[in-house]
Design a protein around this motif. Structure first.
Motif, PDB file in Angstrom:
ATOM      1  N   VAL B 144       0.836  -1.199   0.000  1.00 34.36           N
ATOM      2  CA  VAL B 144       0.000   0.000   0.000  1.00 34.36           C
ATOM      3  C   VAL B 144       0.874   1.253   0.000  1.00 34.36           C
ATOM      4  O   VAL B 144       0.625   2.214  -0.736  1.00 34.36           O
ATOM      5  N   LEU B 145       1.905   1.231   0.815  1.00 39.34           N
ATOM      6  CA  LEU B 145       2.810   2.387   0.891  1.00 39.34           C
ATOM      7  C   LEU B 145       3.417   2.681  -0.473  1.00 39.34           C
ATOM      8  O   LEU B 145       3.705   3.828  -0.809  1.00 39.34           O
ATOM      9  N   ARG B 146       3.664   1.623  -1.246  1.00 40.51           N
ATOM     10  CA  ARG B 146       4.277   1.814  -2.555  1.00 40.51           C
ATOM     11  C   ARG B 146       3.226   1.971  -3.662  1.00 40.51           C
ATOM     12  O   ARG B 146       3.531   1.809  -4.839  1.00 40.51           O
ATOM     13  N   GLY B 147       2.000   2.242  -3.277  1.00 39.16           N
ATOM     14  CA  GLY B 147       0.993   2.595  -4.259  1.00 39.16           C
ATOM     15  C   GLY B 147       0.286   1.434  -4.918  1.00 39.16           C
ATOM     16  O   GLY B 147      -0.501   1.628  -5.833  1.00 39.16           O
ATOM     17  N   HIS B 148       0.562   0.214  -4.466  1.00 40.49           N
ATOM     18  CA  HIS B 148      -0.155  -0.925  -5.041  1.00 40.49           C
ATOM     19  C   HIS B 148      -1.549  -1.020  -4.429  1.00 40.49           C
ATOM     20  O   HIS B 148      -1.779  -0.583  -3.301  1.00 40.49           O
ATOM     21  N   ASP B 149      -2.455  -1.633  -5.193  1.00 43.77           N
ATOM     22  CA  ASP B 149      -3.786  -1.868  -4.646  1.00 43.77           C
ATOM     23  C   ASP B 149      -3.702  -3.027  -3.657  1.00 43.77           C
ATOM     24  O   ASP B 149      -3.036  -4.031  -3.924  1.00 43.77           O
ATOM     25  N   PRO B 150      -4.358  -2.903  -2.527  1.00 43.61           N
ATOM     26  CA  PRO B 150      -4.376  -4.035  -1.588  1.00 43.61           C
ATOM     27  C   PRO B 150      -5.139  -5.209  -2.190  1.00 43.61           C
ATOM     28  O   PRO B 150      -6.167  -5.015  -2.840  1.00 43.61           O
ATOM     29  N   VAL B 151      -4.625  -6.414  -1.985  1.00 41.26           N
ATOM     30  CA  VAL B 151      -5.362  -7.581  -2.466  1.00 41.26           C
ATOM     31  C   VAL B 151      -6.490  -7.863  -1.493  1.00 41.26           C
ATOM     32  O   VAL B 151      -6.339  -7.721  -0.277  1.00 41.26           O
ATOM     33  N   THR B 152      -7.637  -8.233  -2.054  1.00 44.70           N
ATOM     34  CA  THR B 152      -8.789  -8.489  -1.182  1.00 44.70           C
ATOM     35  C   THR B 152      -8.724  -9.884  -0.579  1.00 44.70           C
ATOM     36  O   THR B 152      -9.096 -10.111   0.563  1.00 44.70           O
ATOM     37  N   ASP B 153      -8.221 -10.831  -1.342  1.00 47.44           N
ATOM     38  CA  ASP B 153      -8.132 -12.206  -0.852  1.00 47.44           C
ATOM     39  C   ASP B 153      -6.984 -12.333   0.143  1.00 47.44           C
ATOM     40  O   ASP B 153      -5.847 -11.961  -0.154  1.00 47.44           O
ATOM     41  N   LEU B 154      -7.309 -12.851   1.313  1.00 50.81           N
ATOM     42  CA  LEU B 154      -6.270 -12.943   2.330  1.00 50.81           C
ATOM     43  C   LEU B 154      -5.202 -13.964   1.958  1.00 50.81           C
ATOM     44  O   LEU B 154      -4.026 -13.790   2.268  1.00 50.81           O
ATOM     45  N   GLY B 155      -5.633 -15.031   1.306  1.00 53.44           N
ATOM     46  CA  GLY B 155      -4.664 -16.050   0.892  1.00 53.44           C
ATOM     47  C   GLY B 155      -3.668 -15.497  -0.108  1.00 53.44           C
ATOM     48  O   GLY B 155      -2.502 -15.886  -0.124  1.00 53.44           O
ATOM     49  N   GLN B 156      -4.138 -14.561  -0.906  1.00 56.70           N
ATOM     50  CA  GLN B 156      -3.279 -13.956  -1.919  1.00 56.70           C
ATOM     51  C   GLN B 156      -2.058 -13.276  -1.284  1.00 56.70           C
ATOM     52  O   GLN B 156      -0.945 -13.355  -1.807  1.00 56.70           O
ATOM     53  N   ALA B 157      -2.282 -12.675  -0.141  1.00 56.35           N
ATOM     54  CA  ALA B 157      -1.206 -11.928   0.505  1.00 56.35           C
ATOM     55  C   ALA B 157      -0.123 -12.840   1.072  1.00 56.35           C
ATOM     56  O   ALA B 157       0.950 -12.377   1.452  1.00 56.35           O
ATOM     57  N   LEU B 158      -0.412 -14.125   1.123  1.00 59.81           N
ATOM     58  CA  LEU B 158       0.603 -15.060   1.645  1.00 59.81           C
ATOM     59  C   LEU B 158       1.693 -15.332   0.617  1.00 59.81           C
ATOM     60  O   LEU B 158       2.762 -15.824   0.955  1.00 59.81           O
ATOM     61  N   LEU B 159       1.417 -15.009  -0.642  1.00 62.90           N
ATOM     62  CA  LEU B 159       2.418 -15.248  -1.691  1.00 62.90           C
ATOM     63  C   LEU B 159       3.349 -14.040  -1.809  1.00 62.90           C
ATOM     64  O   LEU B 159       2.968 -12.924  -1.456  1.00 62.90           O
TER      65      LEU B 159
END
Lengths: 212, 212
Positions: B144-159
DNA sequence: ATTAAAGTAGCACGGGCGTGTTAGCATGTG
DNA sequence: CACATGCTAACACGCCCGTGCTACTTTAAT
């Protein structure tokens, strides 16, 4: 007046303290019991208790000895002359002396943890000496990174640095190193030593150049 | 066939686990003994041992419950909508949910510490779930700090994140936050909560802008 | 050699712990 | 009501702990 044989109490206490340190490395500070240390040293509990009235005195002494030993060890290792391909590498190799990256320094870290555990339950009045020492080391490292001359007097490094950026990044580095050490021992599977070294180097590179 | 009264085993186990959690907060994981937990719950040891064959089962269960509870608590707190004057402030307020800055979160941190202590002696096979969760949170924050959109899927953030800088700074932030938490509880006199918050903010500001 | 002080070894008490076992209790079916 | 079954409570054993106490040994001055 009859005088019995004399024993060098300090020497005895040192001997006991060494045994206690071995116990800490095996079982942690909680394993430092009157019986356990006496057995480790090959003594009877009765003898031990001529030098330490109770468990608290025993633990307090072994913590004091451990603190001094570690302090001295780190100071000599950090002060050793070193050649590095770059400024960051040199500083990284200094800071790495604090990290449990190999077996020997994992042992030292285990001893540090015992000291921290003790100080948490028995807070020293003037604040933790170990903490201020480490802060001084990090302050010195960041100062060098930002092109300042290292102070020769060790006591000097205990004071805040006039460069506010040095003071800020000393705090950041200190905190980061604590976290890195913690992750190395607590989740070794997630953070292998090589990755930790890379991470450390990246943080040092993030220290802003002196011009800014 | 005669059938005696039935009790809800799961409900019983939950009740015991709650008592065990109170014991952890009072005496740490080492205080979670068969006798101690039974007393805390107002039961006899014999009864307790109908639900947990031995101390190991009792501790394993309370650790599992604690992990789930903390996970859920943090997820809901972090997901709460928040308004902040700046991007960095918003991210800082999210990360601060993990830090033992007040009494409530100090309690949570004590529970986390018990989980970590348990996992160190009984390493989970697939690595610590808690560690990967936290890494995912930090990854998300840095993204988020670097301007990316947050992923909505929580599992996605594990990658791992495609942006290498996100991945690097997620590691730096994760390590830093661990260190900050450790200092807050271990040397509270040296690092008051306000200073910790400032330090965190400074680190977040050091995350390189997306353009670089 | 005697003696008093210092050092040593060990026991004893009370307490906490994990755990195996056993006697008693409550309860829903027959 | 009788009873089989699952729950409850309690005890017992062995271990480790801190600590108070006591008898024994060693030592150097007398």
């Amino acid at each position: 007046m009859a005088v019995p044989r004399l024993v060098d109490h300090d020497q005895r206490r040192s001997e006991l303290a060494e045994a206690a340190i071995r116990v800490i490395l095996r079982d942690g500070l909680a394993g430092v019991t009157v019986r356990g240390v006496a057995a480790e040293a090959g003594w009877s509990t009765g003898s031990l208790r001529h030098y330490f009235r109770n468990q608290h005195e025993l633990q307090a002494h072994v913590i004091r000895v451990t603190t001094d030993t570690l302090r001295e060890r780190v100071i000599t290792r950090v002060g050793r002359p070193r050649t590095a391909p770059s400024l960051v590498d040199g500083v990284a190799s200094v800071v790495a002396e604090l990290l449990p990256l190999d077996a020997e320094r994992r042992e030292e870290y285990a001893l540090w943890s015992a000291v921290v555990a003790w100080e948490r339950q028995h807070p020293p009045e003037g604040g933790s000496v170990a903490w201020h020492d480490q802060r001084a080391l990090h302050r010195q490292c960041v100062a060098v990174l930002r092109g300042h001359d290292p102070v020769t007097d060790l006591g000097q490094a205990l004071l805040p640095h006039p460069d506010a950026q040095v003071e800020l990044w000393a705090g950041l580095l200190h905190t980061f190193v604590d976290g890195l050490a913690s992750q190395l021992v607590n989740t070794p599977g997630q953070v292998p030593p090589a990755a930790a070294a890379r991470l450390l180097r990246s943080l040092l590179e993030a220290v802003p150049a002196p011009s800014s």
